[in-house]
Design a protein around this motif. Structure first.
Motif, PDB file in Angstrom:
ATOM      1  N   THR A   1       0.855  -1.177   0.000  1.00 55.28           N
ATOM      2  CA  THR A   1       0.000   0.000   0.000  1.00 55.28           C
ATOM      3  C   THR A   1       0.893   1.228   0.000  1.00 55.28           C
ATOM      4  O   THR A   1       1.712   1.413   0.899  1.00 55.28           O
ATOM      5  CB  THR A   1      -0.916   0.034   1.243  1.00 55.28           C
ATOM      6  N   SER A   2       0.753   2.070  -1.005  1.00 55.11           N
ATOM      7  CA  SER A   2       1.569   3.276  -1.101  1.00 55.11           C
ATOM      8  C   SER A   2       0.750   4.498  -0.731  1.00 55.11           C
ATOM      9  O   SER A   2      -0.395   4.661  -1.175  1.00 55.11           O
ATOM     10  CB  SER A   2       2.105   3.438  -2.532  1.00 55.11           C
ATOM     11  N   THR A   3       1.334   5.357   0.089  1.00 58.58           N
ATOM     12  CA  THR A   3       0.714   6.630   0.441  1.00 58.58           C
ATOM     13  C   THR A   3       1.757   7.722   0.238  1.00 58.58           C
ATOM     14  O   THR A   3       2.885   7.459  -0.175  1.00 58.58           O
ATOM     15  CB  THR A   3       0.216   6.643   1.898  1.00 58.58           C
ATOM     16  N   THR A   4       1.400   8.954   0.574  1.00 58.89           N
ATOM     17  CA  THR A   4       2.350  10.051   0.430  1.00 58.89           C
ATOM     18  C   THR A   4       3.448   9.995   1.481  1.00 58.89           C
ATOM     19  O   THR A   4       4.494  10.651   1.327  1.00 58.89           O
ATOM     20  CB  THR A   4       1.630  11.404   0.555  1.00 58.89           C
ATOM     21  N   THR A   5       3.268   9.214   2.548  1.00 63.78           N
ATOM     22  CA  THR A   5       4.216   9.220   3.659  1.00 63.78           C
ATOM     23  C   THR A   5       4.983   7.911   3.825  1.00 63.78           C
ATOM     24  O   THR A   5       5.982   7.880   4.543  1.00 63.78           O
ATOM     25  CB  THR A   5       3.486   9.500   4.987  1.00 63.78           C
ATOM     26  N   ALA A   6       4.535   6.833   3.181  1.00 62.00           N
ATOM     27  CA  ALA A   6       5.196   5.533   3.371  1.00 62.00           C
ATOM     28  C   ALA A   6       4.706   4.543   2.323  1.00 62.00           C
ATOM     29  O   ALA A   6       3.656   4.727   1.690  1.00 62.00           O
ATOM     30  CB  ALA A   6       4.915   4.983   4.759  1.00 62.00           C
ATOM     31  N   THR A   7       5.488   3.485   2.167  1.00 63.18           N
ATOM     32  CA  THR A   7       5.038   2.306   1.432  1.00 63.18           C
ATOM     33  C   THR A   7       4.922   1.183   2.443  1.00 63.18           C
ATOM     34  O   THR A   7       5.910   0.804   3.085  1.00 63.18           O
ATOM     35  CB  THR A   7       6.027   1.923   0.321  1.00 63.18           C
ATOM     36  N   HIS A   8       3.711   0.675   2.626  1.00 65.27           N
ATOM     37  CA  HIS A   8       3.432  -0.345   3.628  1.00 65.27           C
ATOM     38  C   HIS A   8       3.520  -1.723   2.959  1.00 65.27           C
ATOM     39  O   HIS A   8       2.753  -2.021   2.032  1.00 65.27           O
ATOM     40  CB  HIS A   8       2.044  -0.127   4.231  1.00 65.27           C
ATOM     41  N   LEU A   9       4.456  -2.532   3.411  1.00 61.95           N
ATOM     42  CA  LEU A   9       4.742  -3.815   2.794  1.00 61.95           C
ATOM     43  C   LEU A   9       4.501  -4.941   3.803  1.00 61.95           C
ATOM     44  O   LEU A   9       4.966  -4.863   4.939  1.00 61.95           O
ATOM     45  CB  LEU A   9       6.206  -3.866   2.348  1.00 61.95           C
ATOM     46  N   THR A  10       3.815  -5.989   3.378  1.00 66.22           N
ATOM     47  CA  THR A  10       3.614  -7.153   4.240  1.00 66.22           C
ATOM     48  C   THR A  10       4.086  -8.414   3.526  1.00 66.22           C
ATOM     49  O   THR A  10       3.752  -8.630   2.362  1.00 66.22           O
ATOM     50  CB  THR A  10       2.138  -7.303   4.634  1.00 66.22           C
ATOM     51  N   TYR A  11       4.887  -9.204   4.242  1.00 70.88           N
ATOM     52  CA  TYR A  11       5.435 -10.451   3.720  1.00 70.88           C
ATOM     53  C   TYR A  11       5.117 -11.591   4.666  1.00 70.88           C
ATOM     54  O   TYR A  11       5.163 -11.424   5.899  1.00 70.88           O
ATOM     55  CB  TYR A  11       6.960 -10.361   3.616  1.00 70.88           C
ATOM     56  N   ASP A  12       4.819 -12.758   4.111  1.00 67.87           N
ATOM     57  CA  ASP A  12       4.845 -13.979   4.897  1.00 67.87           C
ATOM     58  C   ASP A  12       6.293 -14.445   4.986  1.00 67.87           C
ATOM     59  O   ASP A  12       7.061 -14.334   4.033  1.00 67.87           O
ATOM     60  CB  ASP A  12       4.004 -15.081   4.234  1.00 67.87           C
ATOM     61  N   VAL A  13       6.680 -14.955   6.153  1.00 65.66           N
ATOM     62  CA  VAL A  13       8.042 -15.450   6.358  1.00 65.66           C
ATOM     63  C   VAL A  13       7.996 -16.960   6.292  1.00 65.66           C
ATOM     64  O   VAL A  13       7.306 -17.610   7.086  1.00 65.66           O
ATOM     65  CB  VAL A  13       8.599 -14.986   7.717  1.00 65.66           C
ATOM     66  N   LEU A  14       8.712 -17.546   5.348  1.00 66.83           N
ATOM     67  CA  LEU A  14       8.708 -18.998   5.175  1.00 66.83           C
ATOM     68  C   LEU A  14       9.794 -19.647   6.014  1.00 66.83           C
ATOM     69  O   LEU A  14      10.738 -19.003   6.437  1.00 66.83           O
ATOM     70  CB  LEU A  14       8.913 -19.333   3.697  1.00 66.83           C
TER      71      LEU A  14
END
Length: 204
Positions: free
Chosen positions: A191-204
């Motif tokens: 999710t990109s906004t003007t203040t950050a890019t929010h990234l979610t990953y599953d950890v295998l």
């Protein structure tokens, strides 16, 4: 099912504080820019914060971070966990010895002196109780600091990693990753906004 989610803000060059962090400068020089998104009026930033904190059945943090948030310049009614978006989950602190006193006595603090694995286990138990009480799945959130999250990743304790990538280059500070055990990540959302890019990953 209760998951263990590491959730932290980080600069483009991989730091979770700026240079020279300390008791009176918890995020280091320039580090406040890492958390601009958490106080933003952008609807997507608010949604990310709301959803992340709403899933918090228990929160794990290291002793250094506890000393900052419980210190005189730490959390208050406007800057506490979730910034007003969530109730008050249990907080589990990994430490070699409990503090003599706690300023934020309205929060539920547990101090675990037997290591990170035991702290995560205690947090999972608290989150599962909270899930049962609320009748919805709640997770354990590892909020930091960077060394705590790095150690948890190395130990294989993390199910998902959420990074709030701030558009800032700090040049120095506290690094999030300092080597350790290689981990494979699967990207689940951006999710990109003007203040950050929010990234979610599953950890295998």
């Amino acid at each position: 099912m209760t998951r263990i989610i590491a959730d932290i803000s980080v600069s483009l060059d991989g730091f979770v504080t700026g240079p020279d962090p300390g008791p009176d400068n918890g995020l280091g020089t320039g580090g406040e820019a890492l958390h601009t998104w958490a106080f933003s009026d952008d609807p997507e930033d608010r949604r990310v914060l709301r959803e992340a904190t709403a899933r918090s059945g228990a929160v794990v943090l290291g002793r250094h971070l506890f000393d900052l948030v419980d210190g005189p310049n730490g959390w208050d009614d406007k800057s506490g966990y979730g910034a007003g978006e969530v109730g008050k989950p249990a907080f589990i602190v990994v430490t070699s010895s409990p503090p003599e006193s706690v300023r934020l006595t309205d929060l539920d603090w547990t101090f675990v002196t037997t290591g990170l694995h035991d702290a995560v286990t205690a947090a999972r138990e608290r989150a599962e109780v909270a899930s049962s009480d609320s009748r919805k799945d709640l997770d354990v959130v590892l909020m930091g600091g960077g060394a705590t999250i790095g150690s948890a990743l190395d130990a294989g304790l993390v199910d998902a990693l959420t990074l709030h990538l701030a558009p800032v280059v700090l040049g120095a500070g506290t690094p999030l990753f300092t080597g350790g055990t290689p981990r494979t990540l699967v990207q689940r959302s951006v999710t990109s906004t003007t203040t950050a890019t929010h990234l979610t990953y599953d950890v295998l």
